[in-house]
Enzyme design. Structure first.
Site, short mmCIF file in Angstrom:
data_model
loop_
_atom_site.label_atom_id
_atom_site.label_comp_id
_atom_site.label_asym_id
_atom_site.label_seq_id
_atom_site.Cartn_x
_atom_site.Cartn_y
_atom_site.Cartn_z
N GLU A 237 36.78 33.29 120.59
CA GLU A 237 36.22 33.71 121.88
C GLU A 237 35.04 34.64 121.63
O GLU A 237 35.23 35.83 121.40
CB GLU A 237 37.29 34.38 122.74
CG GLU A 237 38.19 35.37 122.00
CD GLU A 237 38.91 36.31 122.95
OE1 GLU A 237 39.14 35.93 124.09
OE2 GLU A 237 39.22 37.43 122.52
N HIS B 54 43.60 39.68 122.00
CA HIS B 54 42.49 39.32 122.88
C HIS B 54 41.42 40.41 122.82
O HIS B 54 41.71 41.59 122.63
CB HIS B 54 42.99 39.16 124.32
CG HIS B 54 42.00 38.54 125.24
ND1 HIS B 54 40.97 39.25 125.81
CD2 HIS B 54 41.86 37.25 125.67
CE1 HIS B 54 40.25 38.44 126.56
NE2 HIS B 54 40.76 37.22 126.50
#
Length: 256
Positions: A171, A99
């Site tokens: 993302e 992430h």
């Protein structure tokens, strides 16, 4: 979204929720998604402190309990870390890998993310591998240079794993927690390029099996347009997943 790939809607709680709060959330979520088997896959990525309870409650429901991170070694002198076997032991079946917050705040690199993704696949965890660019990189015309490098590092380390055993989440870092969202067309452009790169690196079968998610300020107001894009297979949801009601709206939108 291609019809043969089942959509996946994934809640990333980040550093939120006590055990009691997790219990209340799962108690509200599970009855509402019980009839979605075969239509939408649902995953909940919980903090380590409540992961075992989330996994216990999700058992037999079809909801995937997942971690937000792990280390690529199985044991040893790695203070503060947990391993893939430890996650499996408490009932986790998936983990987020790489992430942007891990990359930025904890100095994770393409190499370490690739090692984690490979170890997840070897251990039987489903890795949700995050890739994306900063606003500065996008403005400088380096979006694809950054994203393709992240994807290549992971795919080249996966061995002979099939596309169905890995998920990628695009993302754009400038859209995470900012309220900004990539337009549906921007999301499709990036995710379509990722699928094309997977096809180039591993062939048609791998590219068509791999599920590709969008993450970055997803909310009920924009999910339908995002899910309408042909290469978007679901969402990795942060803030909008913390309230079970808003997350359920996203799950319903993925159902179509």
């Amino acid at each position: 979204m291609a019809g043969e790939r089942r959509p996946l809607m994934a809640a990333n709680w980040k550093m939120n929720k006590t055990v009691r709060e997790a219990q209340d959330y799962m108690a509200a979520l599970l009855p509402r998604v019980a009839d979605l088997a075969g239509e939408v896959d649902v995953a909940v990525f919980a903090p380590f402190t409540c992961l075992s309870e989330v996994a216990r409650m999700a058992e037999g429901s079809g909801v995937l309990a997942g971690a937000q991170n792990f280390f690529y070694e199985d044991s040893g002198a790695y203070t503060g870390e947990v391993s893939a076997p430890m996650l499996l032991d408490v009932g986790a079946r998936a983990s987020i890998v790489g992430h942007s917050e891990r990359r930025e705040l904890f100095c994770e690199t393409d190499e370490s993310v690739a090692r984690k993704a490979r170890r997840a696949v070897e251990a039987g965890l489903l890795p949700v591998v995050c890739v994306g660019e900063t606003e500065e990189e996008r403005d400088a015309g380096r979006m694809w240079e950054k994203v393709s490098g992240q994807v290549r590092a992971v795919v080249e380390g996966l061995g002979d794993a099939s596309g169905g055993r890995v998920v990628f989440a695009y993302e754009p870092i400038w859209a995470i927690g900012t309220g900004k969202t990539a337009s549906p067309e921007d999301a499709q452009d990036a995710i379509g390029r990722i699928r094309g790169l997977l096809r180039e690196l591993r062939g048609e079968g791998f590219a068509e099996e791999a599920r590709l998610l969008y993450g970055g300020s997803i909310k009920p107001e924009n999910i339908s347009e995002i899910m309408a894009q042909k290469d978007v297979d679901g969402g990795l949801v942060g803030g909008a997943s913390l309230e079970v009601g808003s997350f359920l709206q996203l799950v319903e939108a993925a159902r179509g």
